[in-house]
Design an enzyme around this catalytic site. Sequence first.
Site, short mmCIF file in Angstrom:
data_model
loop_
_atom_site.label_atom_id
_atom_site.label_comp_id
_atom_site.label_asym_id
_atom_site.label_seq_id
_atom_site.Cartn_x
_atom_site.Cartn_y
_atom_site.Cartn_z
N LYS A 22 0.62 -1.64 0.14
CA LYS A 22 0.02 0.40 -0.43
C LYS A 22 1.05 1.44 0.10
O LYS A 22 1.88 1.38 0.23
CB LYS A 22 -0.50 -0.10 0.76
CG LYS A 22 -1.81 -1.07 1.25
CD LYS A 22 -2.96 -0.91 2.41
CE LYS A 22 -3.83 -1.87 2.87
NZ LYS A 22 -5.16 -1.69 1.94
N ARG A 64 -10.53 -11.79 1.37
CA ARG A 64 -11.44 -12.47 0.87
C ARG A 64 -10.49 -14.00 0.74
O ARG A 64 -11.03 -15.00 0.80
CB ARG A 64 -11.66 -12.26 -0.41
CG ARG A 64 -10.65 -12.23 -1.48
CD ARG A 64 -10.99 -10.99 -2.41
NE ARG A 64 -10.96 -10.22 -2.09
CZ ARG A 64 -11.45 -8.75 -2.73
NH1 ARG A 64 -11.40 -9.56 -4.13
NH2 ARG A 64 -10.43 -7.54 -2.63
#
Length: 500
Positions: free
Chosen positions: A279, A353
């Site tokens: 990030k 996920r």
Amino acid sequence: MNITLKCAPVEQQSSHCLIVGVFEKRQPGPHAQALDKASGGVLQRILKQGDMDGKPGQTLMLHQLSGIKAERVLLVGCGKASEFDEKQYSKALSNAITAVNDSGARDAACYLTDLEVKDRSKAWNVRRAAELTHQALYRYQQTFSKKEKPDYPLGKLQLCVDDKALKSARIGLKIGEAIGKGASFTRELGNLPGNVCTPTYLANQAGKQLKGYDNMKVRVLNQKSIEELKMGAFLSVAKGSRQPPKLIVIEYQGTQKETRPYALIGKGVTFDAGGISIKPASAMDEMKYDMGGAAGVLGTMQAIGELQPPINVVAIIPACENLPDGNANKPGDVVTSMSGQTIEILNTDAEGRLILCDALTYSERFKPRSVIDTATLTGACIVALGNHPCGLLSNDQPLAEALLAAGQTSQDRAWQLPLWDEYQDQLKSNFADMANIGGREAGTITAACFLSRFTKKLKWAHLDIAGTAWKSGADKGSTGRPVPILTQYLLDQCGKKYQL
């Protein structure tokens, strides 16, 4: 904080502070009118001087009024009387608690709970007041060298209603207290830095906080046990960290053991740097809250432990870190999930996920009546919905509608997004059964589409809380959501007992 109920005329109340409402155009509410009469018209004279108009957000503290036993009277702006709904009530209540706490009053009696709120009962007023009191008084202090201790802490709050509402108000108070405490636990976990709140710490806190409930059992599966379960997707995320992963399993038995439970699953990434797909540095510190789903589930289980509803609940929390490392997932890697389905990892920052899909498969062994997973899953959800509702997607419309209703009752609202088959095409892979991302378009929906491939045997709903579990800016910190909506959903499964 000691919160109690009381039924007594406001003019006879002895307290450090009385809290009463004033509506716009300087119209005192019924309890302010009673105080005005007892004081010989002092309140009306003060209002006519223009110190406050009754607009939402306004407060005015008055001291030593003649004819009134209380030391202080706090006038709270409630907005237009014809539009006094749950939004205006919540704002007035929050402003009142903050003002009283700042005033140095050690105890207070609140009569806002006895006002008529549009489409709400007095019991709901009390429930919301208890919840907002915990929210307003929460202070994070754990990692400061000096703990802030107010000179005159607000230690006691009486919520006042008429005697006809007293019986149902007791239930409202119990629910509000339980949700307030659970949300505070959630906020504390979410606010802790990643070097303190590791997967191991999260597991230890689950045991510590919930061990007092005799009908709640906490089990923590270590890496070896997770490997034996063949949770290849979950384990692939944890590979880049020196912190071992944990699978936290909590079982609450509120009724017969053979009764099928409701299942909650919370994403527990205790720090998310994005892995190899790292990030940007800006605001990366906030990625300590990527375990907001796990914290929300733990707070909900605490609330359930306090309320003891006659249902069974199982909570499943996959906890790990997502960091860059020589052993971490790489874009293009293919992993095998617990279900046997293979996944091509195109972006290592779509890790939530990967841990949730194995937890969903694991939940099948409990034969749950429904499964709700909650996760700070996608930035796309913040783009789509902002910070007000959480995103809701489900493969079962009655379950979705039950969650939407729970959100309205609890004021922890959700908004349903489509889960159409057309979106599934975005997850196609040339090298595995599916890819873990579906491109820029409809990112929240394709993330849920990915999870839906592991829910064929389940009645399932997904809550994306990326925009609601955390506040950025000057008030940066955890919000305690989604404890209210999850707790309300579970209580709604118990029939009329907890309906307000």
